[in-house]
Design a protein around this motif. Structure first.
Motif, short mmCIF file in Angstrom:
data_model
loop_
_atom_site.label_atom_id
_atom_site.label_comp_id
_atom_site.label_asym_id
_atom_site.label_seq_id
_atom_site.Cartn_x
_atom_site.Cartn_y
_atom_site.Cartn_z
N ASN A 146 0.85 -1.19 0.00
CA ASN A 146 0.00 0.00 0.00
C ASN A 146 0.89 1.25 0.00
OD1 ASN A 146 -1.86 2.04 0.60
ND2 ASN A 146 -1.99 1.46 2.78
N PRO A 147 0.89 2.06 -1.06
CA PRO A 147 1.80 3.22 -1.12
C PRO A 147 1.53 4.24 -0.02
CG PRO A 147 0.18 3.30 -2.89
CD PRO A 147 0.07 1.93 -2.28
N THR A 153 7.29 8.11 0.87
CA THR A 153 7.74 7.44 -0.35
C THR A 153 6.62 7.37 -1.38
OG1 THR A 153 9.26 6.08 0.95
CG2 THR A 153 8.77 5.33 -1.27
N ASP A 154 5.44 6.98 -0.90
CA ASP A 154 4.24 6.90 -1.74
C ASP A 154 4.47 6.05 -2.99
OD1 ASP A 154 1.54 7.46 -2.22
OD2 ASP A 154 2.03 9.12 -3.55
N LYS A 201 10.41 -20.29 3.47
CA LYS A 201 10.18 -19.31 2.41
C LYS A 201 9.93 -17.99 3.12
CE LYS A 201 7.78 -18.31 -1.90
NZ LYS A 201 6.82 -18.78 -2.93
N VAL A 202 10.61 -16.94 2.67
CA VAL A 202 10.60 -15.67 3.38
C VAL A 202 10.21 -14.55 2.43
CG1 VAL A 202 11.90 -14.17 4.93
CG2 VAL A 202 12.50 -16.60 4.76
N SER A 203 9.37 -13.63 2.90
CA SER A 203 8.97 -12.49 2.08
C SER A 203 9.64 -11.22 2.59
CB SER A 203 7.44 -12.33 2.09
OG SER A 203 6.93 -12.27 3.41
N TRP A 204 10.03 -10.36 1.64
CA TRP A 204 10.80 -9.15 1.95
C TRP A 204 10.29 -7.98 1.12
CZ3 TRP A 204 14.95 -10.22 5.32
CH2 TRP A 204 15.39 -11.55 5.38
N VAL A 205 10.53 -6.77 1.61
CA VAL A 205 10.24 -5.57 0.82
C VAL A 205 11.27 -4.49 1.15
CG1 VAL A 205 8.71 -4.35 2.44
CG2 VAL A 205 8.33 -4.14 -0.03
N ASP A 206 11.52 -3.63 0.18
CA ASP A 206 12.40 -2.48 0.37
C ASP A 206 11.92 -1.69 1.59
OD1 ASP A 206 13.52 0.19 0.11
OD2 ASP A 206 13.94 -0.26 -1.99
N VAL A 207 12.86 -1.31 2.47
CA VAL A 207 12.49 -0.62 3.71
C VAL A 207 11.80 0.71 3.47
CG1 VAL A 207 14.30 -1.71 5.09
CG2 VAL A 207 14.77 0.47 3.93
N THR A 208 11.96 1.29 2.29
CA THR A 208 11.32 2.58 2.03
C THR A 208 9.80 2.45 1.90
OG1 THR A 208 11.70 2.35 -0.37
CG2 THR A 208 13.35 3.55 0.91
N ALA A 209 9.29 1.22 1.93
CA ALA A 209 7.84 1.02 1.93
C ALA A 209 7.25 1.27 3.32
CB ALA A 209 7.51 -0.41 1.50
N ILE A 210 8.15 1.39 4.33
CA ILE A 210 7.72 1.45 5.73
C ILE A 210 8.12 2.79 6.34
CG2 ILE A 210 7.97 0.34 7.99
CD1 ILE A 210 8.78 -2.22 6.36
N PRO A 211 7.24 3.46 7.06
CA PRO A 211 7.58 4.75 7.70
C PRO A 211 8.75 4.58 8.67
CG PRO A 211 5.21 4.36 7.78
CD PRO A 211 5.84 3.08 7.32
N LYS A 282 -2.30 0.26 6.60
CA LYS A 282 -1.44 -0.88 6.87
C LYS A 282 -0.59 -1.17 5.64
CE LYS A 282 -4.21 -3.15 10.44
NZ LYS A 282 -3.14 -3.03 11.47
N LEU A 283 0.44 -1.96 5.83
CA LEU A 283 1.40 -2.19 4.75
C LEU A 283 0.73 -2.74 3.49
CD1 LEU A 283 4.42 -2.17 3.91
CD2 LEU A 283 4.53 -4.53 4.69
N LEU A 284 -0.25 -3.63 3.66
CA LEU A 284 -0.89 -4.26 2.50
C LEU A 284 -2.35 -3.87 2.35
CD1 LEU A 284 0.54 -7.88 2.89
CD2 LEU A 284 1.49 -5.99 1.55
#
Length: 484
Positions: A146-147, A153-154, A201-211, A282-284
């Motif tokens: 969710n941007p 970052t949006d 199995k692990v899921s990851w995202v660029d930290v800039t997605a998170i405040p 929320k993140l998603l």
């Protein structure tokens, strides 16, 4: 019993069990003694037993769970709770710190592999390599955050995945491959992976997605993320979102399929209100609400029907309706309450970043009183029905087990939420059956990465293997859609 005395009572229980196993060996079976102690404990504590153990903490010292001979699984009649305890302790063990990294990233006991079980070449300055963004299932779903979660970052950044296996499983896979190639082991067989075999199995995202003010609540590390050229990498700070912990224990060659998620990513669907909602970003899941399956249904052009509205279809993977728990192959709310209780127990004792992750359930099958040969035979006999959750079936635990970051778009195969019922529930076993992509049968084909490993060793390209997977998933989806 007051909550403050639970840990002490649990420790005392463990001590009593050990003493009884040692001193009563010649008078009674250890299993019978254990049952007597557990019964007494339950009667004294209002039936509450599914808790974390004092020995798991501090997290820096979490030992691996007992899972072989002499473990809680080495009995003819198991309890629901021991599977949840194994799941949590295994997660804590693989995430415990070893130097600057958690154990699962140290490339010693556990190594990173491709989706065809080949070791991944690690990149300088990074602890994990990320090349995969496609979820399981023939829809080839790609999850984006969710941007609005990080307005600074949006950006709707893409979630990546990594796969890891224990050396025990890797070595066994190599032996099975050699035996299959030489003909010593037929393609249809009753072999099983040994105790200690483990897939993550692990899921990851660029930290800039998170405040920035929330980033401290996520485990972060440096990943080598593949560039668009498919050859070079860029080292990027990433946050861990979720993890599947899939392992073999004594008497359960089908693996225990456990899953964990960060606690600030998505809401659970409210079946009474017939909606999923959140008062905050929320993140998603974007602030607001949604009804039906649009938020977890993927379409073409790299997007779901409804963006930024992903949710967990069932809390802890326990299937419900607006009127209550579904009638399935096990009675509820025991499984639900055990998960809820052990989550609270662990959270109370954890002091590091992992306290922000929760256990969303696990699934296994009933193998009580069966010999190892009978267990393997049962798995093969069940075939594609191994996932069945109807009364009298063999599946146990979280019967619609899924991870919102990994099976976002395969939490159900139905088109309408009103069509979901006990006959067509989706779980790990819906796709991970003992039937290989090539149509052969064996307990070892429950592992898709092993299946792909074998297909690759026989000369099939990644594209050909992916088409085989797609065909199998499509058939599963079509079949489950017929079960109204």
């Amino acid at each position: 019993m007051k909550k403050s005395t639970i840990s002490l009572k649990t420790t005392l229980l463990t001590t009593i069990l050990v003493v009884c196993f040692l001193s009563c060996k010649n008078e009674k079976k250890a299993e019978d003694v254990k049952k007597e102690v557990l019964t007494t404990y339950n009667e004294e504590n209002g039936g509450t037993l599914c808790l974390s153990e004092a020995s798991w903490f501090p997290h820096s010292q979490t030992p691996p769970p007992a899972e072989g001979k002499g473990s809680p699984f080495d009995v003819s009649s198991t309890t629901n709770c021991i599977f949840h305890q194994w799941s949590w302790q295994k997660f804590l063990w693989v995430t415990k710190p070893e130097g600057d990294l958690p154990l699962f990233l140290n490339q010693k006991e556990i190594i990173q592999v491709t989706d065809a079980m080949e070791p991944v070449v690690q990149q300088a300055g990074a602890s994990v390599v990320l090349t995969d963004t496609i979820q399981a299932g023939f829809s080839h779903g790609i999850l984006k955050v969710n941007p609005a979660y990080n307005s600074a970052t949006d950006k709707a950044l893409t979630v990546h995945y990594s796969i890891h296996t224990s050396l025990i499983m890797q070595e066994s896979a190599e032996a099975f491959k050699a035996a299959l190639a030489s003909g010593k082991l037929p393609a249809n067989n009753l072999e099983t992976f040994p105790v200690g075999s483990l897939e993550l199995k692990v899921s990851w995202v660029d930290v800039t997605a998170i405040p920035n003010d929330k980033l401290k609540d996520y485990y972060t590390t440096t990943a080598a993320v593949i560039n668009k050229d498919g050859k070079t990498y860029t080292n990027t700070n990433v946050a861990l979102l979720g993890m599947h912990v899939v392992g073999v224990v004594e008497n359960h060659p089908e693996f225990i399929w456990a899953t964990f998620e960060h606690n600030d990513m998505a809401p659970n669907y409210d079946w009474k209100a017939n909606s999923a909602s959140s008062a905050t970003e929320k993140l998603l899941f974007a602030k607001g609400s949604t009804t039906g399956l649009d938020g977890i249904t993927f379409i073409k052009d790299d997007k779901p029907v409804l963006a930024s509205k992903a949710f967990d279809l069932f809390q802890y993977g326990v299937p419900v309706t607006a009127s209550g728990y579904m009638k399935t192959s096990q009675s509820e709310p025991e499984n639900f309450n055990n998960i809820k209780e052990i989550n609270a127990s662990v959270a109370k004792n954890l002091k590091d970043v992992w306290q922000n992750y929760f256990y969303n359930g696990s699934i296994w099958i009933d193998t009580d009183s069966l010999t190892p040969l009978q267990q393997a035979q049962k798995i093969v006999k069940l075939g594609s029905s191994i996932s069945a959750a109807t009364p009298g079936s063999s599946a146990r635990g979280s019967l619609n087990c899924a991870n919102v970051t990994m099976e976002t778009f395969t939490q159900t195969f139905q088109s309408n939420i009103s069509d979901i019922n006990v006959k067509n529930l989706a779980n790990c076993f819906s796709c991970h059956s003992p039937i290989s992509f090539a149509g052969n049968t064996s307990p070892i084909y429950l592992s898709h990465i092993f299946d792909a490993y074998i297909q690759s060793s026989e000369g099939k390209s990644k594209k050909e293997i992916d088409l085989m997977k797609d065909d199998q998933h499509k058939k599963i989806s079509e079949f489950l859609r017929t079960l109204k």
